[in-house]
Design a protein around this motif. Structure first.
Motif, PDB file in Angstrom:
ATOM      1  N   HIS A  89      49.107 -11.329  38.277  1.00 37.76           N
ATOM      2  CA  HIS A  89      49.207 -11.030  39.713  1.00 37.76           C
ATOM      3  C   HIS A  89      47.851 -10.695  40.343  1.00 37.76           C
ATOM      4  O   HIS A  89      47.803 -10.257  41.488  1.00 37.76           O
ATOM      5  CB  HIS A  89      50.156  -9.851  39.928  1.00 37.76           C
ATOM      6  CG  HIS A  89      51.543 -10.089  39.404  1.00 37.76           C
ATOM      7  ND1 HIS A  89      52.522 -10.744  40.126  1.00 37.76           N
ATOM      8  CD2 HIS A  89      52.102  -9.775  38.210  1.00 37.76           C
ATOM      9  CE1 HIS A  89      53.632 -10.805  39.409  1.00 37.76           C
ATOM     10  NE2 HIS A  89      53.407 -10.224  38.238  1.00 37.76           N
ATOM     11  N   ARG A 130      48.569  -5.443  49.644  1.00 38.61           N
ATOM     12  CA  ARG A 130      49.954  -4.966  49.615  1.00 38.61           C
ATOM     13  C   ARG A 130      50.801  -5.671  48.568  1.00 38.61           C
ATOM     14  O   ARG A 130      51.725  -5.089  48.004  1.00 38.61           O
ATOM     15  CB  ARG A 130      50.587  -5.140  50.994  1.00 38.61           C
ATOM     16  CG  ARG A 130      50.036  -4.169  52.035  1.00 38.61           C
ATOM     17  CD  ARG A 130      50.599  -4.466  53.412  1.00 38.61           C
ATOM     18  NE  ARG A 130      49.989  -3.612  54.440  1.00 38.61           N
ATOM     19  CZ  ARG A 130      50.096  -3.823  55.742  1.00 38.61           C
ATOM     20  NH1 ARG A 130      50.809  -4.862  56.192  1.00 38.61           N
ATOM     21  NH2 ARG A 130      49.514  -3.002  56.595  1.00 38.61           N
ATOM     22  N   ASP A 131      50.478  -6.928  48.327  1.00 45.92           N
ATOM     23  CA  ASP A 131      51.265  -7.689  47.362  1.00 45.92           C
ATOM     24  C   ASP A 131      51.059  -7.222  45.925  1.00 45.92           C
ATOM     25  O   ASP A 131      51.783  -7.666  45.017  1.00 45.92           O
ATOM     26  CB  ASP A 131      50.918  -9.180  47.452  1.00 45.92           C
ATOM     27  CG  ASP A 131      51.389  -9.793  48.766  1.00 45.92           C
ATOM     28  OD1 ASP A 131      52.281  -9.189  49.402  1.00 45.92           O
ATOM     29  OD2 ASP A 131      50.872 -10.851  49.149  1.00 45.92           O
ATOM     30  N   LEU A 132      50.079  -6.351  45.704  1.00 48.32           N
ATOM     31  CA  LEU A 132      49.834  -5.845  44.351  1.00 48.32           C
ATOM     32  C   LEU A 132      50.709  -4.658  43.981  1.00 48.32           C
ATOM     33  O   LEU A 132      50.900  -4.361  42.800  1.00 48.32           O
ATOM     34  CB  LEU A 132      48.363  -5.416  44.204  1.00 48.32           C
ATOM     35  CG  LEU A 132      47.310  -6.505  44.046  1.00 48.32           C
ATOM     36  CD1 LEU A 132      45.923  -5.873  44.001  1.00 48.32           C
ATOM     37  CD2 LEU A 132      47.565  -7.304  42.778  1.00 48.32           C
ATOM     38  N   PRO A 192      54.179  -5.487  41.981  1.00 43.60           N
ATOM     39  CA  PRO A 192      53.887  -5.922  40.603  1.00 43.60           C
ATOM     40  C   PRO A 192      53.289  -4.807  39.741  1.00 43.60           C
ATOM     41  O   PRO A 192      53.545  -4.751  38.534  1.00 43.60           O
ATOM     42  CB  PRO A 192      52.874  -7.057  40.797  1.00 43.60           C
ATOM     43  CG  PRO A 192      53.143  -7.585  42.162  1.00 43.60           C
ATOM     44  CD  PRO A 192      53.541  -6.379  42.965  1.00 43.60           C
ATOM     45  N   ALA A 246      44.264  -1.998  45.485  1.00 47.98           N
ATOM     46  CA  ALA A 246      45.156  -2.472  46.554  1.00 47.98           C
ATOM     47  C   ALA A 246      44.866  -1.742  47.847  1.00 47.98           C
ATOM     48  O   ALA A 246      44.842  -2.354  48.937  1.00 47.98           O
ATOM     49  CB  ALA A 246      46.610  -2.270  46.140  1.00 47.98           C
TER      50      ALA A 246
END
Length: 568
Positions: free
Chosen positions: A443, A474-476, A479, A466
């Motif tokens: 990721h 934000r997408d981290l 995950p 992040a």
């Protein structure tokens, strides 16, 4: 299974000492509380110390780790030596020295102006603690008669639960209202109180026949333990057990400790009589301590991140959430002897180990939305398990040795616990780190190359990157949570496997329940024999110990004089 022969307990405790034994135990618990509490407080404060001045010291991750590890390294390396010195020089003197050094180190640590100074002063605190921890248990063995020792040891062990409970809470309160150094400065007034009470209440005791000092043995033990613990710590830092800087000190430490064992077996005045380890119950008790702390220190390590990073609780809230663990320890540890009397050390310790393993396994099923009540029940089970392991195995170790060797016995107990705990953090920390990196690497494609390595180190590092990336990061977050939970599940199962191994060891080698009216001599043989009775001594109908009286007639003059004033 027959129990190993117990060492003679020696002359009875003088009446003047016996009358104030519970007050002495309170002072010993206060000393132990200071040492254990300080480490739990520091774990809460690491984020604050990492903040830039004036809030903190601006310590890096490595510097923070060494602020913890410098204490551990000195503490573990000197535990055995300090126990020997207590037997020779006097346990009260050693206890006073240790608590004084610990207080001085605390004051200096509070006033540290840089991470380097904090690391150095934490090492000073470790030096003091190394002399305090074994001395508290050694003094306990010399102020309580054999039949009361299990109860006293249970209360002594319960004080650890109290420290676990109030440490994070105290740290959280101090950090909310004062500067970071207050977590160390708080030790100073408590140390002064402990010193005053020690000088007033605690009697001195020592080995009446210490023999010559085994200088080579002492030096080998220090060098071997320091190298081994340093290698373990280094392995935890790098999360790589194959690195040369890990393998060299670990293998060197094991080699030196092997030389230590060989030297002790051939010496005519050994620092520790290695024949004690030939007793299955003694060795099983030592192994149980190492294994349970190996397993539990690992879960303590990842549960802090689970509560704060994944669940979003503050340091103070996290401290409050582990209260059930401490409450269970404080409740059950002083009563563990009663369960042992009914079911035997084998059944009780095996059950405790299984309970700990069940609690660790439960972490393998936790996620970000697990109900808090489930978490609290698991912590309570773990505390209850620990409370039924530590007192019986400590009694087995301490009552296997003569009273005059209590410092050595306490040192063995604490050394194996410390090394087991350090191994748990290093090995299980490496498992957690490796599993997390494997879960998050897929990721990190959108993360700049310069930050990619840092982002994969830990959940804290990923969340920090992040936040630095802003909206792009934000997408981290999700995950990172998933990767950590997956890593936690793997580590929890590994911890549980270690606890199961401990259960097998104690089930095979600890003594079972002694039938009523057939008190066998050995560790844990308590009320059936007269206090102070040695192997084979049979109490008379009036409760006196004729064999003990005969032995006391042959002891050296100072010990015989002490026996004259003993209770009849």
């Amino acid at each position: 299974m027959s129990q190993p022969s117990s060492a003679p307990a020696g002359p009875r405790v003088p009446e003047a000492v016996h009358r104030r034994r519970w007050a002495v135990l309170g002072v010993l618990m206060l000393s132990l509380l200071i040492v254990v509490l300080d480490n739990s407080i520091l774990n809460v404060a690491v984020k604050t110390i990492a903040a830039p001045a004036p809030t903190g010291l601006g310590a890096t991750q490595s510097e923070l780790e060494w602020a913890i590890n410098s204490y551990t390294l000195v503490f573990a390396g000197l535990l055995f030596t300090s126990g020997l010195l207590g037997d020779r020089l006097g346990r009260k003197k050693v206890l006073l020295f240790g608590i004084t050094v610990f207080g001085i180190g605390s004051a200096l640590a509070a006033l540290s102006g840089s991470p380097g100074e904090l690391i150095a002063f934490r090492a000073v605190m470790g030096l003091g603690a190394a002399f305090v921890m074994p001395a508290t248990l050694a003094v306990l063995m010399n102020v309580f008669e054999r039949d009361e020792q299990p109860k006293a040891i249970g209360i002594w062990a319960g004080s650890v639960g109290l420290a676990i409970a109030i440490g994070p809470i105290t740290g959280g309160i101090l950090l909310e209202h004062f500067w970071w150094g207050s977590i160390f400065l708080i030790n100073v007034p408590v140390v002064l109180l402990a010193l005053a009470l020690m000088m007033w209440l605690v009697p001195d005791s020592r080995d009446p026949r210490p023999g010559r000092v085994d200088v080579p043995g002492v030096l080998l033990s220090v060098v071997g333990l320091v190298l081994l613990v340093y290698g373990i710590i280094r392995g935890g830092e790098l999360a790589d057990a194959t690195d040369l800087t890990v393998l060299a000190p670990v293998l060197g430490g094991l080699a030196v400790l092997t030389l230590f064992v060989l030297h002790e077996r051939r010496s005519d005045h050994p620092a520790i009589d290695m024949t004690y380890f030939k007793r299955p119950a003694f060795s099983a008790a030592v192994a149980a301590i190492a294994l349970v702390f190996f397993a539990l220190m690992g879960v303590t390590f990842f549960s802090a991140f689970y509560l704060q990073s994944v669940r979003g609780y503050s340091a103070l809230q996290s401290g409050l959430l582990i209260l059930p663990l401490a409450v269970a320890q404080m409740t059950f540890a002083p009563r563990a002897r009663l369960v042992v009397e009914r079911f035997g050390a084998k059944a009780v310790c095996t059950g405790g180990m299984v309970l700990v393993a069940v609690g660790l396994t439960a972490f393998a099923f936790f996620d970000a939305s697990t109900p808090l009540w489930v978490l609290e029940v698991v912590f309570f089970l773990q505390g209850a398990g620990m409370a039924h392991i530590m007192p019986p195995v400590t009694v087995a170790i301490m009552q296997a040795l003569p009273r005059e060797k209590a410092g050595s016995g306490s040192a063995i107990n604490n050394t194996f616990r410390q090394v087991g705990g350090a191994l748990g953090v290093a090995v299980l920390g490496s498992v957690l780190s490796s599993a997390y990196r494997g879960g998050i690497e897929g990721h990190l494609e959108g993360v700049p190359a310069a930050l990619r390595g840092t982002a994969g180190e830990s959940i804290e590092a990923t969340l920090a990157v992040a936040e630095k990336l802003g909206p792009a990061g934000r997408d981290l977050v999700a995950p990172a949570y998933d990767a950590f939970l997956g890593a936690m599940h793997v580590t929890a199962l590994a911890s549980a496997a270690i606890a199961v191994a401990g259960a097998v060891v104690v089930a095979l080698f600890l003594p079972g329940r002694t039938p009523a009216g057939h008190a066998e001599p050995g560790p844990g043989a308590g009320p059936a024999a007269a206090p102070g009775a040695g192997p084979g001594a049979v109490p008379e109908p009036d409760g006196t110990d004729r064999a003990g009286d005969a032995r006391r007639a042959s002891v050296p003059a100072p010990a015989a004089e002490a026996g004259e004033s003993a209770r009849q």
